[in-house]
Design a protein around this motif. Structure first.
Motif, PDB file in Angstrom:
ATOM      1  N   GLU A 169       8.809  10.308  -9.412  1.00 50.88           N
ATOM      2  CA  GLU A 169      10.326  10.552  -8.397  1.00 50.88           C
ATOM      3  C   GLU A 169      10.151   9.802  -7.384  1.00 50.88           C
ATOM      4  O   GLU A 169      11.391   9.206  -6.848  1.00 50.88           O
ATOM      5  CB  GLU A 169      10.186  12.110  -8.150  1.00 50.88           C
ATOM      6  CG  GLU A 169      10.379  13.131  -9.282  1.00 50.88           C
ATOM      7  CD  GLU A 169      10.082  14.291  -8.839  1.00 50.88           C
ATOM      8  OE1 GLU A 169      10.149  15.355  -9.655  1.00 50.88           O
ATOM      9  OE2 GLU A 169      10.022  14.654  -7.867  1.00 50.88           O
ATOM     10  N   THR A 170       9.052   9.573  -6.708  1.00 48.52           N
ATOM     11  CA  THR A 170       8.863   9.023  -5.250  1.00 48.52           C
ATOM     12  C   THR A 170       8.984   7.544  -5.190  1.00 48.52           C
ATOM     13  O   THR A 170       9.519   6.755  -4.360  1.00 48.52           O
ATOM     14  CB  THR A 170       7.695   9.678  -4.437  1.00 48.52           C
ATOM     15  OG1 THR A 170       7.992  11.059  -4.521  1.00 48.52           O
ATOM     16  CG2 THR A 170       8.000   9.248  -2.957  1.00 48.52           C
ATOM     17  N   TYR A 171       7.910   7.024  -6.334  1.00 46.27           N
ATOM     18  CA  TYR A 171       7.664   5.538  -6.186  1.00 46.27           C
ATOM     19  C   TYR A 171       8.063   4.882  -7.621  1.00 46.27           C
ATOM     20  O   TYR A 171       8.013   3.450  -7.554  1.00 46.27           O
ATOM     21  CB  TYR A 171       6.061   5.190  -5.828  1.00 46.27           C
ATOM     22  CG  TYR A 171       5.666   6.089  -4.759  1.00 46.27           C
ATOM     23  CD1 TYR A 171       6.120   5.921  -3.650  1.00 46.27           C
ATOM     24  CD2 TYR A 171       4.698   7.209  -4.813  1.00 46.27           C
ATOM     25  CE1 TYR A 171       5.644   6.274  -2.209  1.00 46.27           C
ATOM     26  CE2 TYR A 171       4.196   7.646  -3.764  1.00 46.27           C
ATOM     27  CZ  TYR A 171       4.707   7.408  -2.361  1.00 46.27           C
ATOM     28  OH  TYR A 171       4.347   7.938  -1.330  1.00 46.27           O
ATOM     29  N   GLY A 172       8.148   5.605  -8.590  1.00 48.93           N
ATOM     30  CA  GLY A 172       8.316   5.129  -9.825  1.00 48.93           C
ATOM     31  C   GLY A 172       7.013   4.617 -10.436  1.00 48.93           C
ATOM     32  O   GLY A 172       6.098   4.081  -9.742  1.00 48.93           O
ATOM     33  N   VAL A 173       6.897   4.977 -11.815  1.00 55.21           N
ATOM     34  CA  VAL A 173       5.593   4.409 -12.393  1.00 55.21           C
ATOM     35  C   VAL A 173       5.705   3.351 -13.317  1.00 55.21           C
ATOM     36  O   VAL A 173       6.634   3.572 -14.427  1.00 55.21           O
ATOM     37  CB  VAL A 173       5.036   5.853 -13.122  1.00 55.21           C
ATOM     38  CG1 VAL A 173       3.722   5.236 -14.147  1.00 55.21           C
ATOM     39  CG2 VAL A 173       4.526   6.852 -12.207  1.00 55.21           C
TER      40      VAL A 173
ATOM     41  N   VAL B 179       0.904   8.242   0.189  1.00 53.37           N
ATOM     42  CA  VAL B 179       0.578   8.913  -1.234  1.00 53.37           C
ATOM     43  C   VAL B 179      -0.351  10.135  -1.013  1.00 53.37           C
ATOM     44  O   VAL B 179       0.008  11.304  -1.776  1.00 53.37           O
ATOM     45  CB  VAL B 179      -0.353   7.907  -2.149  1.00 53.37           C
ATOM     46  CG1 VAL B 179      -0.472   8.704  -3.553  1.00 53.37           C
ATOM     47  CG2 VAL B 179       0.500   6.766  -2.342  1.00 53.37           C
ATOM     48  N   ARG B 180      -1.370  10.067  -0.085  1.00 55.12           N
ATOM     49  CA  ARG B 180      -1.845  11.525   0.230  1.00 55.12           C
ATOM     50  C   ARG B 180      -0.953  12.750   0.633  1.00 55.12           C
ATOM     51  O   ARG B 180      -1.164  13.780   0.109  1.00 55.12           O
ATOM     52  CB  ARG B 180      -2.853  10.860   1.107  1.00 55.12           C
ATOM     53  CG  ARG B 180      -4.415  11.292   0.902  1.00 55.12           C
ATOM     54  CD  ARG B 180      -5.288  10.672   1.829  1.00 55.12           C
ATOM     55  NE  ARG B 180      -6.056   9.377   1.516  1.00 55.12           N
ATOM     56  CZ  ARG B 180      -6.145   8.164   2.098  1.00 55.12           C
ATOM     57  NH1 ARG B 180      -5.727   8.235   3.325  1.00 55.12           N
ATOM     58  NH2 ARG B 180      -6.743   7.322   1.574  1.00 55.12           N
ATOM     59  N   GLN B 181      -0.144  12.227   1.495  1.00 55.73           N
ATOM     60  CA  GLN B 181       0.693  13.322   2.050  1.00 55.73           C
ATOM     61  C   GLN B 181       1.557  13.758   0.993  1.00 55.73           C
ATOM     62  O   GLN B 181       1.938  14.986   0.954  1.00 55.73           O
ATOM     63  CB  GLN B 181       1.588  12.624   3.119  1.00 55.73           C
ATOM     64  CG  GLN B 181       0.991  12.774   4.590  1.00 55.73           C
ATOM     65  CD  GLN B 181       2.031  12.148   5.547  1.00 55.73           C
ATOM     66  OE1 GLN B 181       3.148  12.294   5.467  1.00 55.73           O
ATOM     67  NE2 GLN B 181       1.192  11.452   6.727  1.00 55.73           N
ATOM     68  N   LEU B 182       2.092  12.811   0.201  1.00 63.68           N
ATOM     69  CA  LEU B 182       3.179  13.213  -1.001  1.00 63.68           C
ATOM     70  C   LEU B 182       2.419  14.342  -2.104  1.00 63.68           C
ATOM     71  O   LEU B 182       2.988  15.425  -2.177  1.00 63.68           O
ATOM     72  CB  LEU B 182       3.345  11.968  -1.714  1.00 63.68           C
ATOM     73  CG  LEU B 182       4.319  12.349  -3.265  1.00 63.68           C
ATOM     74  CD1 LEU B 182       5.556  13.107  -2.834  1.00 63.68           C
ATOM     75  CD2 LEU B 182       4.293  11.031  -3.879  1.00 63.68           C
ATOM     76  N   LEU B 183       1.026  13.861  -2.428  1.00 61.96           N
ATOM     77  CA  LEU B 183       0.321  14.852  -2.985  1.00 61.96           C
ATOM     78  C   LEU B 183      -0.087  16.202  -2.463  1.00 61.96           C
ATOM     79  O   LEU B 183      -0.018  17.125  -3.140  1.00 61.96           O
ATOM     80  CB  LEU B 183      -0.991  14.061  -3.428  1.00 61.96           C
ATOM     81  CG  LEU B 183      -0.593  12.707  -4.650  1.00 61.96           C
ATOM     82  CD1 LEU B 183      -1.967  12.069  -4.893  1.00 61.96           C
ATOM     83  CD2 LEU B 183       0.263  12.946  -5.882  1.00 61.96           C
TER      84      LEU B 183
ATOM     85  N   ALA C  86       4.425  13.679 -11.769  1.00 65.14           N
ATOM     86  CA  ALA C  86       5.918  13.873 -11.621  1.00 65.14           C
ATOM     87  C   ALA C  86       6.384  13.551 -10.176  1.00 65.14           C
ATOM     88  O   ALA C  86       7.352  12.732 -10.072  1.00 65.14           O
ATOM     89  CB  ALA C  86       6.229  15.309 -11.722  1.00 65.14           C
ATOM     90  N   PRO C  87       5.522  13.826  -9.177  1.00 61.78           N
ATOM     91  CA  PRO C  87       6.000  13.317  -7.654  1.00 61.78           C
ATOM     92  C   PRO C  87       5.845  11.664  -7.643  1.00 61.78           C
ATOM     93  O   PRO C  87       6.476  11.174  -6.871  1.00 61.78           O
ATOM     94  CB  PRO C  87       4.943  13.967  -6.662  1.00 61.78           C
ATOM     95  CG  PRO C  87       3.886  14.631  -7.538  1.00 61.78           C
ATOM     96  CD  PRO C  87       4.408  14.892  -9.025  1.00 61.78           C
ATOM     97  N   LEU C  88       4.902  11.087  -8.352  1.00 61.61           N
ATOM     98  CA  LEU C  88       4.823   9.789  -8.275  1.00 61.61           C
ATOM     99  C   LEU C  88       5.992   9.102  -8.943  1.00 61.61           C
ATOM    100  O   LEU C  88       6.396   8.107  -8.167  1.00 61.61           O
ATOM    101  CB  LEU C  88       3.528   9.364  -8.875  1.00 61.61           C
ATOM    102  CG  LEU C  88       1.975   9.880  -8.228  1.00 61.61           C
ATOM    103  CD1 LEU C  88       0.836   9.518  -9.162  1.00 61.61           C
ATOM    104  CD2 LEU C  88       1.849   9.492  -6.845  1.00 61.61           C
TER     105      LEU C  88
END
Lengths: 338, 338
Positions: free
Chosen positions: A155-159, A238-242, A151-153
């Motif tokens: 929203e934030t970066y696109g998968v 990415v670490r911070q986002l997670l 979900a956060p990946l």
């Protein structure tokens, strides 16, 4: 007025959901139902939870075991505003007509088919999808873990595409009859495993391929994760986002936590009930970027990560809170977050 | 005249290589060297292999154990046209000066560093790279398995990127002191694992990321493989391509072979020495295409898949055969191919 919640099935998931519901200020646990008078039935009585017989013609077994019943499952379902079905896979489907007969909204577990229900649910992924639905499935432990990560990946970066190998525990610690022993089994051998399509019940448009194996371990599942992102953040971002997510635990580098055994030890040292780990355990050191390709390892506690999700699903179905409110309340009352 | 081959180290790999060399019409096993007079030293004598003491000041231990020695390792190396170093990881590096002193070309195993040698070697991947080299490293079991798989894919379809999760056995069956028990360990936690860079010693330009885990199993490693191809063959074409390779075994669908235990049973039923499986075991049913993404599972027998590669490396170093000739001769004499 509190939401009157019944829990049908008081095994691995049911007993944990019952405890979690009991902790919620906006909910009242009106009872739990059990098929057999075993040690878990005795536990329900010890906890002061009204105990109902899940099968009417087994009432005499409880009587013979000296366990007091509050009634039958029909009475419990009839009195409830929501029932959480935590029966073994496949039994939930058999119970659906009971819930319909009493017009009681029901939550099912991830072992049931997606087409049994109106919506599949993950609090972080698609909270609103459950609102007003009569039949909702809280997705499995692995799908829950993947949904929280993706979900956060997304929203934030696109998968662009996710490729996941799930190295699955063979059975839970008490399921001593299961295997494998001393083997590594591709399972299923044919691809994809059901996990990818199951993630698509939460994120219909996500491109995901999953492979599963089973190994001789009981404590947690471990995911070897690759996600090709639509942008190229550095690993630290990415670490911070997670880390900012509320149901993730970034295992710190240098902590000496090398696997599931150490994670469970960590949880026991912090007085977690039943050594439960509700969070995705993501090794910070493993979070790596190679061009647009994100890699990481995460461990998932199969017995407990869906428990806060079940609590949130109750509010989602009845529309008594939005995602942010519900997740925060559940986390605070249960103590989610190390 | 036969190639006079010495094997320094007579443990897991050395004893297998010695047996395989003995089977070659163009080779003569002039001796094996061992540090200690254990059951494997006795086996060398039983097999009629001249046994040399790998460490001079331990000669008395062999005498005390009643094991006849043919001499010391220096004498053996001096008499050999090629020495295969099958000592534990790191000892090969210590032995290099011995081989140099006697001007004897040496093959090392995959546990040694790539920068110890002039060339790393896989028969299918880069046979010619070893020709005329004095120090050659036969890459590890996992890198051998990956090289055999990637070579035909690269040649036939082109490889855009390979992403592999290696679910590794914790130790060999006789290494009863190793772990893990009841756990799934990301290993290493930081990425990539050494396997990707090691594959690049065979295919320098290949884009590959690898992740490793260790689990409580001893029989074989298992690879969860994703290869994004530069074209989009159908799965059946890929299956055929892999089946045409001589050191692959396409595990047939419906065979009931669900993991390493069944594979070893299959090998024992077919009288394989030590139940060895020299081939990559690729589950046919797992071979799948999703767009340009190939997925499959393969199992790798860590104790034996490098053995035919060592035999081929002897011919490669001396230039006595080309890849096709050598591979065919090795396969025929050893019985490679189910």
């Amino acid at each position: 007025m509190s939401i009157q919640v019944a829990v049908n099935g008081y095994g691995t998931i049911g007993k944990r959901v019952a405890d979690a519901v009991s902790l919620q200020p906006d909910m009242e646990l009106i009872g739990v139902a059990k098929t057999r008078p075993n040690h878990e039935a005795e536990l329900a009585v010890e906890n002061g939870y009204p105990l109902y017989a899940a099968v009417e013609d087994r009432v005499h077994l409880f009587e013979a075991a000296g366990i007091d019943l509050a009634g039958t499952v029909e009475e419990m379902v009839s009195a409830a505003a929501v029932v959480v079905d935590a029966c073994p896979s496949g039994i939930g489907a058999e119970n659906r007509s009971l819930y319909e007969a009493h017009d009681t909204p029901a939550l099912y577990q991830g072992g049931e088919d997606a087409d049994l229900v109106d919506a599949s649910f993950n609090a972080r992924g698609n909270f609103e999808a459950a609102t007003g639905a009569d039949h909702v499935r809280v997705v499995s432990c692995n799908t829950t873990g993947l949904s929280r990560l993706l979900a956060p990946l997304q929203e934030t970066y696109g998968v662009e595409k996710a490729r996941i190998t799930l190295v699955r525990r063979g059975g839970d610690p008490a399921q001593s009859g299961r295997g494998p022993i001393n083997d590594i089994l591709p399972n299923p051998i044919g691809l994809p495993s059901h996990h990818g399509p199951d993630v698509n019940t939460i994120f219909p448009d996500l491109d995901i391929d999953t492979l599963g194996l089973k190994v001789p371990a009981t404590l947690m599942h471990t995911h070897s994760v690759n996600v090709t992102l639509e942008s190229t953040p550095d690993a630290e971002a990415v670490r911070q986002l997670l880390d900012e997510q509320t149901r993730t635990f970034l295992v710190p580098e240098g902590s000496g936590i090398d696997g599931a055994g150490a994670l469970k030890e960590f949880a026991m040292d912090r007085d977690r009930p039943r050594a439960d780990i509700w969070e995705n355990c993501i090794w910070a050191e493993s979070v790596s970027m190679e061009g647009p390709d994100l890699y990481l390892f995460q461990a998932i506690h199969q017995e407990s990560d869906v428990v806060p999700e079940n609590v949130d699903a109750i509010r989602a179905v009845l529309g008594t809170a939005d995602a942010e409110e519900s997740i925060e309340r559940t986390n605070e009352t249960m103590g989610v977050g190390f």
